[in-house]
Enzyme design. Sequence first.
Site, mmCIF file in Angstrom:
data_model
loop_
_atom_site.group_PDB
_atom_site.id
_atom_site.type_symbol
_atom_site.label_atom_id
_atom_site.label_comp_id
_atom_site.label_asym_id
_atom_site.label_seq_id
_atom_site.Cartn_x
_atom_site.Cartn_y
_atom_site.Cartn_z
ATOM 1 N N ASP A 1 109.265 -2.002 -55.465
ATOM 2 C CA ASP A 1 110.032 -2.815 -54.241
ATOM 3 C C ASP A 1 109.374 -4.341 -53.851
ATOM 4 O O ASP A 1 108.793 -4.612 -53.109
ATOM 5 C CB ASP A 1 109.376 -1.482 -53.473
ATOM 6 C CG ASP A 1 110.219 -0.916 -52.533
ATOM 7 O OD1 ASP A 1 111.508 -0.898 -53.202
ATOM 8 O OD2 ASP A 1 109.757 -0.052 -51.568
ATOM 9 N N HIS B 1 111.019 10.817 -67.144
ATOM 10 C CA HIS B 1 111.767 11.034 -65.870
ATOM 11 C C HIS B 1 111.780 10.369 -64.439
ATOM 12 O O HIS B 1 110.572 10.612 -64.219
ATOM 13 C CB HIS B 1 112.697 12.616 -65.363
ATOM 14 C CG HIS B 1 112.985 13.622 -66.281
ATOM 15 N ND1 HIS B 1 113.840 13.316 -67.322
ATOM 16 C CD2 HIS B 1 112.911 14.273 -66.617
ATOM 17 C CE1 HIS B 1 114.476 14.033 -67.685
ATOM 18 N NE2 HIS B 1 114.169 14.827 -68.171
ATOM 19 N N CYS C 1 114.844 6.638 -64.878
ATOM 20 C CA CYS C 1 116.404 7.026 -63.760
ATOM 21 C C CYS C 1 115.756 6.131 -62.699
ATOM 22 O O CYS C 1 114.376 6.509 -62.166
ATOM 23 C CB CYS C 1 116.642 8.297 -63.315
ATOM 24 S SG CYS C 1 117.427 8.836 -65.444
#
Length: 346
Positions: A299, A236, A292
Amino acid sequence: MGFFNKLKEAALKEAKKKIMEELGLGGDDDETKPTMTTEEFERTKPDELRKDIRMISGCQDRQTSADVSNVASFQLPDPAGEAGGACTSTLLNILYADEQVPEDDLSFVEVLEEMRIKLKSGGYSQIPQLSSMNPIDVNSKFDLVPDTATGTKRAVMIGINYVGDDPGELSGCWNDVLNMKKYIQDVHGFEEENIVILMDDGIHTEPTKANIIDAYKTIIAQAEENDAIFLHYSGHGTKLSDDDGDESDGYDEALVPRDFQTNGMIRDDDLYELLLKNLPDGVHMTSLMDCCHSGTILDLPYLFKGDGSQTEMTLDPNMNLDAFIEKLTGKLMEFLQAKMAASLSL
Protein backbone atom coordinates in the site's frame (compact mmCIF):
# COMPACT_ATOMS: atom_id res chain seq x y z
CA MET A 1 -17.89 -5.08 1.98
CA GLY A 2 -19.28 -6.66 5.14
CA PHE A 3 -21.48 -4.93 7.71
CA PHE A 4 -18.69 -4.32 10.23
CA ASN A 5 -16.32 -3.04 7.56
CA LYS A 6 -18.99 -0.56 6.46
CA LEU A 7 -19.26 0.61 10.07
CA LYS A 8 -15.47 1.11 10.24
CA GLU A 9 -15.43 3.03 6.97
CA ALA A 10 -18.29 5.20 8.19
CA ALA A 11 -16.42 5.82 11.45
CA LEU A 12 -13.32 6.98 9.54
CA LYS A 13 -15.41 9.37 7.45
CA GLU A 14 -17.14 10.70 10.55
CA ALA A 15 -13.80 11.21 12.33
CA LYS A 16 -12.43 13.05 9.31
CA LYS A 17 -15.55 15.19 9.14
CA LYS A 18 -15.10 16.23 12.78
CA ILE A 19 -11.44 17.07 12.17
CA MET A 20 -12.40 19.20 9.17
CA GLU A 21 -15.00 21.00 11.25
CA GLU A 22 -12.42 21.64 13.98
CA LEU A 23 -10.17 23.16 11.34
CA GLY A 24 -13.02 25.38 10.20
CA LEU A 25 -13.32 23.74 6.81
CA GLY A 26 -16.92 22.63 7.13
CA GLY A 27 -18.09 19.57 5.22
CA ASP A 28 -15.82 17.41 3.10
CA ASP A 29 -17.24 15.68 0.07
CA ASP A 30 -14.79 12.99 -1.06
CA GLU A 31 -16.69 12.54 -4.31
CA THR A 32 -16.19 16.14 -5.46
CA LYS A 33 -12.79 16.85 -3.89
CA PRO A 34 -10.07 17.31 -6.55
CA THR A 35 -7.26 14.76 -6.69
CA MET A 36 -4.20 15.75 -4.66
CA THR A 37 -1.10 16.49 -6.69
CA THR A 38 2.30 15.02 -5.98
CA GLU A 39 3.59 18.47 -5.02
CA GLU A 40 0.77 18.99 -2.51
CA PHE A 41 1.26 15.57 -0.94
CA GLU A 42 5.03 15.97 -0.66
CA ARG A 43 4.69 19.42 0.96
CA THR A 44 2.27 18.23 3.61
CA LYS A 45 2.84 14.54 4.34
CA PRO A 46 4.23 13.54 7.79
CA ASP A 47 7.95 12.81 8.09
CA GLU A 48 7.17 9.15 8.83
CA LEU A 49 6.09 8.85 5.19
CA ARG A 50 9.49 9.88 3.83
CA LYS A 51 11.14 6.50 4.38
CA ASP A 52 13.00 4.94 1.46
CA ILE A 53 10.69 2.04 0.58
CA ARG A 54 9.89 0.67 -2.85
CA MET A 55 8.31 -2.48 -4.23
CA ILE A 56 8.35 -4.32 -7.54
CA SER A 57 5.32 -6.54 -8.05
CA GLY A 58 4.48 -9.11 -10.66
CA CYS A 59 0.98 -7.86 -11.38
CA GLN A 60 -1.83 -5.52 -10.40
CA ASP A 61 -4.08 -6.31 -7.43
CA ARG A 62 -6.85 -7.61 -9.65
CA GLN A 63 -4.48 -9.85 -11.61
CA THR A 64 -2.94 -13.21 -10.87
CA SER A 65 0.72 -13.93 -11.30
CA ALA A 66 1.81 -16.79 -13.51
CA ASP A 67 4.39 -19.49 -13.88
CA VAL A 68 3.84 -23.21 -14.01
CA SER A 69 0.56 -24.15 -12.36
CA ASN A 70 -3.08 -23.41 -12.96
CA VAL A 71 -4.69 -23.24 -9.54
CA ALA A 72 -8.25 -22.29 -10.38
CA SER A 73 -9.44 -24.80 -7.79
CA PHE A 74 -6.80 -23.97 -5.18
CA GLN A 75 -8.46 -23.83 -1.76
CA LEU A 76 -7.90 -20.14 -0.96
CA PRO A 77 -10.42 -17.44 -0.05
CA ASP A 78 -9.96 -16.03 -3.57
CA PRO A 79 -9.06 -18.94 -5.86
CA ALA A 80 -8.30 -17.73 -9.36
CA GLY A 81 -6.09 -18.25 -12.35
CA GLU A 82 -2.46 -19.19 -12.60
CA ALA A 83 0.09 -18.61 -9.85
CA GLY A 84 3.79 -18.86 -9.39
CA GLY A 85 6.84 -16.81 -10.25
CA ALA A 86 7.04 -15.48 -13.82
CA CYS A 87 8.02 -12.05 -12.46
CA THR A 88 11.30 -13.17 -10.90
CA SER A 89 12.50 -15.18 -13.88
CA THR A 90 11.56 -12.39 -16.31
CA LEU A 91 13.33 -9.74 -14.23
CA LEU A 92 16.48 -11.86 -14.02
CA ASN A 93 16.31 -12.51 -17.74
CA ILE A 94 16.66 -8.75 -18.21
CA LEU A 95 19.14 -7.97 -15.44
CA TYR A 96 21.27 -11.13 -15.36
CA ALA A 97 20.87 -13.17 -18.54
CA ASP A 98 23.58 -15.84 -18.75
CA GLU A 99 24.83 -14.44 -15.42
CA GLN A 100 25.92 -11.23 -17.12
CA VAL A 101 24.70 -7.70 -16.37
CA PRO A 102 23.71 -5.48 -19.30
CA GLU A 103 26.52 -3.36 -20.75
CA ASP A 104 24.42 -0.20 -20.51
CA ASP A 105 22.43 0.97 -17.49
CA LEU A 106 18.69 0.44 -17.76
CA SER A 107 16.07 2.79 -16.36
CA PHE A 108 13.05 1.75 -14.29
CA VAL A 109 10.87 2.44 -17.33
CA GLU A 110 13.01 0.26 -19.57
CA VAL A 111 13.11 -2.64 -17.12
CA LEU A 112 9.38 -2.70 -16.37
CA GLU A 113 8.32 -2.23 -19.97
CA GLU A 114 10.75 -4.94 -21.11
CA MET A 115 9.29 -7.22 -18.44
CA ARG A 116 5.83 -6.56 -19.83
CA ILE A 117 6.97 -7.32 -23.39
CA LYS A 118 8.57 -10.61 -22.35
CA LEU A 119 5.58 -11.63 -20.25
CA LYS A 120 3.19 -10.82 -23.09
CA SER A 121 5.27 -12.81 -25.56
CA GLY A 122 4.94 -15.75 -23.18
CA GLY A 123 1.17 -15.45 -23.22
CA TYR A 124 0.82 -13.75 -19.82
CA SER A 125 -1.43 -10.72 -19.32
CA GLN A 126 0.05 -9.56 -16.03
CA ILE A 127 1.44 -6.02 -15.81
CA PRO A 128 4.51 -5.48 -13.60
CA GLN A 129 4.54 -2.32 -11.54
CA LEU A 130 6.71 -0.26 -9.24
CA SER A 131 5.36 1.40 -6.10
CA SER A 132 7.15 3.62 -3.63
CA MET A 133 6.77 5.68 -0.47
CA ASN A 134 8.35 8.64 -2.29
CA PRO A 135 8.21 9.69 -5.95
CA ILE A 136 10.94 8.10 -8.08
CA ASP A 137 12.29 9.42 -11.36
CA VAL A 138 11.45 6.35 -13.40
CA ASN A 139 13.87 7.43 -16.12
CA SER A 140 16.75 7.12 -13.67
CA LYS A 141 18.96 4.03 -13.34
CA PHE A 142 17.21 0.88 -12.16
CA ASP A 143 18.89 -0.65 -9.15
CA LEU A 144 17.74 -2.91 -6.34
CA VAL A 145 20.31 -1.26 -4.08
CA PRO A 146 21.14 2.44 -4.58
CA ASP A 147 24.71 3.73 -4.36
CA THR A 148 23.75 5.68 -1.22
CA ALA A 149 23.19 2.43 0.71
CA THR A 150 26.76 2.02 1.94
CA GLY A 151 26.04 -0.01 5.09
CA THR A 152 25.20 -3.68 5.61
CA LYS A 153 23.04 -5.38 2.98
CA ARG A 154 20.54 -7.89 4.36
CA ALA A 155 17.88 -10.01 2.70
CA VAL A 156 14.91 -12.22 3.58
CA MET A 157 14.00 -14.52 0.70
CA ILE A 158 10.91 -16.73 0.76
CA GLY A 159 10.06 -19.46 -1.75
CA ILE A 160 7.03 -21.68 -1.19
CA ASN A 161 6.17 -24.56 -3.53
CA TYR A 162 3.40 -25.90 -1.22
CA VAL A 163 4.82 -29.39 -1.58
CA GLY A 164 2.12 -32.05 -1.46
CA ASP A 165 -0.81 -29.69 -1.90
CA ASP A 166 -3.24 -30.94 -4.54
CA PRO A 167 -4.30 -28.68 -6.07
CA GLY A 168 -2.01 -25.74 -5.38
CA GLU A 169 1.53 -27.12 -5.55
CA LEU A 170 3.99 -24.90 -7.43
CA SER A 171 7.34 -25.86 -8.91
CA GLY A 172 9.28 -22.67 -9.59
CA CYS A 173 9.47 -20.77 -6.32
CA TRP A 174 12.59 -22.43 -4.90
CA ASN A 175 14.41 -21.72 -8.15
CA ASP A 176 13.23 -18.10 -8.01
CA VAL A 177 14.83 -17.64 -4.61
CA LEU A 178 18.09 -19.41 -5.42
CA ASN A 179 18.51 -17.58 -8.73
CA MET A 180 17.75 -14.21 -7.17
CA LYS A 181 20.10 -14.99 -4.29
CA LYS A 182 22.96 -15.57 -6.75
CA TYR A 183 22.13 -12.28 -8.46
CA ILE A 184 22.16 -10.14 -5.31
CA GLN A 185 25.38 -11.79 -4.15
CA ASP A 186 27.24 -11.49 -7.46
CA VAL A 187 25.96 -8.06 -8.51
CA HIS A 188 25.09 -6.26 -5.29
CA GLY A 189 27.54 -7.80 -2.84
CA PHE A 190 25.14 -9.38 -0.35
CA GLU A 191 27.05 -11.74 1.96
CA GLU A 192 25.88 -15.25 2.81
CA GLU A 193 25.58 -14.60 6.55
CA ASN A 194 23.20 -11.69 5.90
CA ILE A 195 20.74 -13.65 3.75
CA VAL A 196 17.87 -15.51 5.43
CA ILE A 197 16.10 -18.09 3.28
CA LEU A 198 12.75 -19.70 4.05
CA MET A 199 11.66 -22.54 1.77
CA ASP A 200 9.53 -25.66 2.17
CA ASP A 201 12.28 -27.89 0.82
CA GLY A 202 13.11 -29.71 4.05
CA ILE A 203 16.53 -28.01 4.15
CA HIS A 204 15.89 -24.36 4.93
CA THR A 205 13.70 -22.78 7.60
CA GLU A 206 10.07 -23.70 6.95
CA PRO A 207 8.09 -20.70 5.64
CA THR A 208 5.34 -20.87 8.23
CA LYS A 209 3.43 -17.75 9.23
CA ALA A 210 5.34 -17.48 12.52
CA ASN A 211 8.73 -17.95 10.86
CA ILE A 212 8.02 -15.38 8.14
CA ILE A 213 6.87 -12.83 10.72
CA ASP A 214 9.94 -13.53 12.86
CA ALA A 215 12.29 -13.10 9.88
CA TYR A 216 10.66 -9.77 8.98
CA LYS A 217 10.83 -8.54 12.57
CA THR A 218 14.49 -9.52 12.86
CA ILE A 219 15.68 -7.84 9.67
CA ILE A 220 13.96 -4.59 10.66
CA ALA A 221 15.41 -4.76 14.19
CA GLN A 222 18.93 -5.27 12.80
CA ALA A 223 18.77 -2.39 10.32
CA GLU A 224 20.76 0.80 10.84
CA GLU A 225 21.17 4.03 8.88
CA ASN A 226 22.66 3.53 5.38
CA ASP A 227 21.82 -0.21 5.40
CA ALA A 228 19.92 -1.89 2.56
CA ILE A 229 17.15 -4.48 2.91
CA PHE A 230 15.94 -6.74 0.11
CA LEU A 231 12.76 -8.77 0.57
CA HIS A 232 11.80 -11.42 -1.96
CA TYR A 233 8.62 -13.48 -1.86
CA SER A 234 7.73 -16.12 -4.45
CA GLY A 235 4.61 -18.14 -3.76
CA HIS A 236 0.85 -17.81 -3.60
CA GLY A 237 -0.90 -14.53 -2.90
CA THR A 238 -4.57 -13.89 -2.35
CA LYS A 239 -7.07 -11.25 -1.29
CA LEU A 240 -9.41 -11.28 1.68
CA SER A 241 -12.32 -9.12 2.72
CA ASP A 242 -10.91 -5.94 4.24
CA ASP A 243 -11.26 -6.18 8.02
CA ASP A 244 -10.59 -2.55 8.99
CA GLY A 245 -12.17 -0.41 6.27
CA ASP A 246 -8.91 1.03 4.88
CA GLU A 247 -9.06 -0.49 1.38
CA SER A 248 -10.95 1.34 -1.35
CA ASP A 249 -11.74 -1.92 -3.15
CA GLY A 250 -12.96 -3.67 0.02
CA TYR A 251 -10.14 -6.24 0.02
CA ASP A 252 -6.85 -6.80 1.82
CA GLU A 253 -4.04 -8.37 -0.19
CA ALA A 254 -2.28 -11.21 1.62
CA LEU A 255 0.70 -13.56 1.48
CA VAL A 256 0.01 -17.29 1.84
CA PRO A 257 2.43 -19.00 4.27
CA ARG A 258 2.97 -22.74 4.16
CA ASP A 259 0.67 -23.35 7.13
CA PHE A 260 -2.11 -21.02 5.96
CA GLN A 261 -4.79 -23.66 6.44
CA THR A 262 -4.19 -23.77 10.20
CA ASN A 263 -2.65 -20.37 10.99
CA GLY A 264 -4.05 -18.08 8.31
CA MET A 265 -2.63 -15.48 5.96
CA ILE A 266 -0.29 -12.51 6.36
CA ARG A 267 -2.39 -9.48 5.43
CA ASP A 268 -1.11 -6.22 4.00
CA ASP A 269 -2.06 -4.64 7.35
CA ASP A 270 0.32 -7.08 9.06
CA LEU A 271 3.09 -6.06 6.65
CA TYR A 272 2.46 -2.41 7.60
CA GLU A 273 3.14 -3.22 11.22
CA LEU A 274 6.10 -5.49 10.53
CA LEU A 275 7.94 -3.53 7.86
CA LEU A 276 6.80 0.02 7.27
CA LYS A 277 6.12 1.41 10.72
CA ASN A 278 9.34 0.28 12.32
CA LEU A 279 11.83 0.75 9.49
CA PRO A 280 14.61 3.03 10.82
CA ASP A 281 15.26 6.31 9.06
CA GLY A 282 18.03 6.20 6.48
CA VAL A 283 17.49 2.53 5.57
CA HIS A 284 16.70 1.59 1.97
CA MET A 285 14.21 -1.24 1.49
CA THR A 286 13.22 -2.92 -1.78
CA SER A 287 10.63 -5.69 -1.93
CA LEU A 288 10.05 -8.01 -4.87
CA MET A 289 6.61 -9.60 -4.55
CA ASP A 290 6.09 -12.40 -7.07
CA CYS A 291 2.59 -13.59 -6.29
CA CYS A 292 -1.07 -13.09 -7.18
CA HIS A 293 -2.80 -9.84 -6.19
CA SER A 294 0.56 -8.28 -5.32
CA GLY A 295 0.12 -4.88 -6.95
CA THR A 296 -0.21 -2.79 -3.81
CA ILE A 297 0.36 -5.32 -1.03
CA LEU A 298 2.51 -2.76 0.82
CA ASP A 299 0.00 0.00 0.00
CA LEU A 300 2.68 2.50 -1.00
CA PRO A 301 1.22 5.78 -2.29
CA TYR A 302 3.19 6.20 -5.53
CA LEU A 303 2.70 3.91 -8.51
CA PHE A 304 4.16 3.28 -11.95
CA LYS A 305 2.72 0.60 -14.24
CA GLY A 306 4.93 -1.03 -16.83
CA ASP A 307 2.30 -1.11 -19.56
CA GLY A 308 3.24 2.02 -21.50
CA SER A 309 0.35 4.04 -20.07
CA GLN A 310 2.53 6.24 -17.83
CA THR A 311 5.58 8.41 -18.41
CA GLU A 312 6.15 9.18 -14.74
CA MET A 313 5.31 7.86 -11.30
CA THR A 314 2.11 9.32 -9.82
CA LEU A 315 0.02 9.03 -6.69
CA ASP A 316 -2.13 5.91 -6.85
CA PRO A 317 -5.60 7.27 -7.73
CA ASN A 318 -7.28 4.30 -6.04
CA MET A 319 -5.53 4.73 -2.72
CA ASN A 320 -7.29 6.04 0.39
CA LEU A 321 -4.56 8.50 1.43
CA ASP A 322 -6.39 9.62 4.57
CA ALA A 323 -6.68 6.06 5.89
CA PHE A 324 -3.06 5.36 4.87
CA ILE A 325 -1.76 8.37 6.80
CA GLU A 326 -3.86 7.71 9.88
CA LYS A 327 -2.95 4.01 10.01
CA LEU A 328 0.76 4.49 9.48
CA THR A 329 1.36 7.65 11.49
CA GLY A 330 -1.79 8.51 13.47
CA LYS A 331 -1.34 12.06 12.19
CA LEU A 332 -4.35 12.64 9.96
CA MET A 333 -5.26 15.87 11.73
CA GLU A 334 -1.71 17.24 11.42
CA PHE A 335 -1.70 16.30 7.75
CA LEU A 336 -5.00 18.09 7.09
CA GLN A 337 -3.75 21.14 8.98
CA ALA A 338 -0.59 21.26 6.89
CA LYS A 339 -2.63 20.70 3.75
CA MET A 340 -4.91 23.62 4.65
CA ALA A 341 -1.96 25.90 5.46
CA ALA A 342 -0.31 25.03 2.17
CA SER A 343 -3.46 25.83 0.21
CA LEU A 344 -3.87 29.18 1.98
CA SER A 345 -0.28 30.16 1.17
CA LEU A 346 -0.81 29.76 -2.56
